[in-house]
Structure formats: structure tokens, C-alpha cells
Design an enzyme around this catalytic site. Structure first.
Site, PDB file in Angstrom:
ATOM      1  CG  HIS A 231       4.297  -1.716   1.904  1.00 53.46           C
ATOM      2  ND1 HIS A 231       2.971  -2.066   1.934  1.00 53.46           N
ATOM      3  CD2 HIS A 231       4.900  -2.472   2.857  1.00 53.46           C
ATOM      4  CE1 HIS A 231       2.776  -2.993   2.849  1.00 53.46           C
ATOM      5  NE2 HIS A 231       3.923  -3.253   3.436  1.00 53.46           N
TER       6      HIS A 231
ATOM      7  CG  HIS B  10      -0.309  -0.295   2.503  1.00 53.33           C
ATOM      8  ND1 HIS B  10       0.577   0.595   3.067  1.00 53.33           N
ATOM      9  CD2 HIS B  10      -0.378  -1.353   3.350  1.00 53.33           C
ATOM     10  CE1 HIS B  10       1.009   0.113   4.217  1.00 53.33           C
ATOM     11  NE2 HIS B  10       0.454  -1.079   4.409  1.00 53.33           N
TER      12      HIS B  10
ATOM     13  CD  GLN C 111       8.747  -5.460  11.990  1.00 49.61           C
ATOM     14  OE1 GLN C 111       8.133  -6.522  12.061  1.00 49.61           O
ATOM     15  NE2 GLN C 111       8.665  -4.684  10.920  1.00 49.61           N
TER      16      GLN C 111
END
Ligand code: PAF
Length: 282
Positions: A37, A34, A155
Site C-alpha cells: 500500500h 503494508h 480488479q
């Protein structure tokens, strides 16, 4: 754009680039690309002459009962986006290419402490899967920089820690979260939301922003702010997993001297598990 599945073929092209003195940026993804990214691809391009994107739905980072089987796989559409973005290589390895000894016998990479709370508590083993795949991708591509999104705040901190601790020669870059007009952070998992849930979902970002405003006005009753936001989310129909105010640099417990905070939240809404965060300068 070259589309490559084979590790040796990838290595050959990378060697040619390296001999020519070109820098390489890696953008690891699980596909279903999307705008979020695509913004990471643009950031990658600012740092290197060559951009490699991986599309790999990594089985080891999904727990039992999670959405590995139904995770949206849209490779043909992803290829169109990536060609348009002038990506040099799309690497689409098979599971056996990434884990040649099988996923059960795979060497696992663990970053302790940082992974033991927040999403790590809710999804045991998830970050081991992430670091196990990202370390492999980093050693296969050996990029100068690798780009990750801020939406997955924990992350990117875990990956930074792994890279620092393992002395990996890649700089980790973090791109900002892209949002819909209503504030909802772009995510592949938003597809799991019904039309009704899509109207409710932006409340997650609003709850974070409310906390942000309070923090900036000097309120440092972190526990009360977290509890209030949790209640508000529950009233809107979410099942919150956590709302947490932490030190931005390492997710440690903040105090009134902390100058950079991050407010993180994860909540279930219908079939979707949503996460979001904002960084607040004090
Ligand atoms: O953020 C993701 O999409 C994944 O966790 C990553 C970094 C591509 C590893 O599989």
C-alpha cells in the site's frame, strides 16, 4: 493529515484544493496497510499535489462465509503509516456514509463479462461490491487519478472498464506488486497463514514464474502449462481455484499472436485465499 469521517467535510476541503488548482490522487484501501500500500501512496504522490487515502472494509464485496468479520482492522497503526507518508486526508467513512440507503437497498454497479470468470466465478458478487464502492468513492472524491495494485489484476481491469464505460473523469493507475524476499506477494491475507504455510506460500509465485519462462521460450500449449502448475500447487499443499493464461489487456483467450499475456492464479492455502499474477511480454 486530516482524518475525516463525514462526506460534507471531505467535500469542503476538496473544493478548497480544487479552487487552488491542485490535483488530487485517491488510494482506496481496506486498511491493514503494508509496504505494498505504501508504494501505491508514493505513486499517487507522483501524480498529484494532494493524496487522499480511504480505509473502508467494504461489506458488499465479501460473500457469505468469507472473512469480512475477521478481516484485520488496524486503524491506529494505519494512521501512523499514513502520517509518515504525508497523506493529506485519511477518509474513514462509516458503512452508512457510503451506503446511505443501506447495503441491501444500495444501487449496485456491475461490469459484465470481465467479472464472470476467474475470481468472479469463485466469488460471486465480489466485483459488484468492488465497483459499487469504488464508484461511490470516485464520485465523493472526484480525483484526477486513482491508484490500485497489480496484485488484484482482474480488479484493476474491472475498475478501468467501469471508469471508461461510465465516462468517469479519473485516470486509473496501477502500481506493481510488492513481494517478500522469497517472492510471496504482500497481502493483508498473508496474516492468516501459519509459519509452516508461510514457507509453502511462495510456491504460488514460483509456479507463475515457471509458466512465464515456458511462454517466453515459445511454449504455447496453454492448457498443459495451466494443468501442470495446478498439479504442482496441489502437491505443495494448495487447493488451487484456477491457474490461467490470458490476454493482459482484457483477460480474453490468448493465441500465439498475443504479445502481452498475464498468468493469474488463485489458491487456498490453509485459511488464506491467495491470488497472484505476472505479466509476460511475448
Ligand atoms: O483492493 C482493495 O483493497 C479493495 O477491493 C478496494 C479497491 C479498496 C475496494 O474496497
Amino acid at each position: 493529515m486530516e482524518i475525516i469521517e463525514d462526506r460534507d467535510e471531505l467535500r469542503e476541503i476538496l473544493n478548497v484544493w480544487r479552487r487552488a488548482g491542485e490535483h488530487v490522487a485517491l488510494v482506496p484501501t481496506m486498511g491493514n496497510l503494508h509496504e505494498g500500500h505504501l508504494s501505491l501512496l508514493a505513486l499517487a504522490r507522483e501524480h498529484a499535489e494532494r493524496v487522499v487515502v480511504t480505509v473502508f472494509v467494504n461489506p458488499t464485496q465479501f460473500g457469505e462465509g468469507e472473512d469480512f468479520d475477521k478481516y484485520p482492522r488496524t486503524l491506529e497503526r494505519d494512521k501512523i503509516h499514513l502520517k509518515r507518508a504525508n497523506v493529506d486526508i485519511l477518509f474513514v467513512p462509516a458503512v452508512e456514509t457510503i451506503y446511505p440507503f443501506g447495503t441491501n437497498a444500495a444501487t449496485s454497479v456491475t461490469v459484465p463479462v470481465l467479472t464472470e470468470e476467474l475470481c468472479g466465478l469463485q466469488r460471486p458478487g465480489h466485483f459488484d461490491g468492488v465497483t459499487s464502492v469504488v464508484s461511490r468513492l470516485l464520485s465523493m472524491v472526484q480525483p484526477d487519478v486513482a491508484v490500485f495494485g497489480q496484485k488484484d489484476y482482474q480488479q484493476q481491469l474491472v475498475i478501468r472498464r467501469m471508469v471508461a464505460d461510465m465516462h468517469l473523469p479519473t485516470e486509473i493507475i496501477c502500481g506493481p506488486t510488492l513481494r517478500d524476499e522469497d517472492g510471496l506477494a504482500l497481502s493483508s491475507r498473508n496474516q492468516y497463514l501459519s509459519e509452516e504455510e508461510l514457507k509453502v506460500a511462495p510456491q504460488l509465485y514460483l509456479a507463475l514464474q515457471d509458466i512465464g519462462k515456458e511462454l517466453q521460450s515459445g511454449n504455447d500449449d496453454y492448457a498443459a502449462l495451466e494443468q501442470q502448475a495446478t498439479k504442482t500447487l496441489e502437491k505443495s499443499g494448495f487447493k488451487p481455484e484456477y491457474v490461467s493464461i490470458r490476454r493482459a489487456e482484457n483477460l480474453g483467450e490468448p493465441d500465439r499472436e498475443t504479445d502481452k499475456l498475464v498468468v493469474l492464479a488463485a489458491a487456498q492455502l490453509g485459511n488464506a485465499r491467495l491470488i497472484d499474477n505476472i505479466v509476460v511480454e511475448n
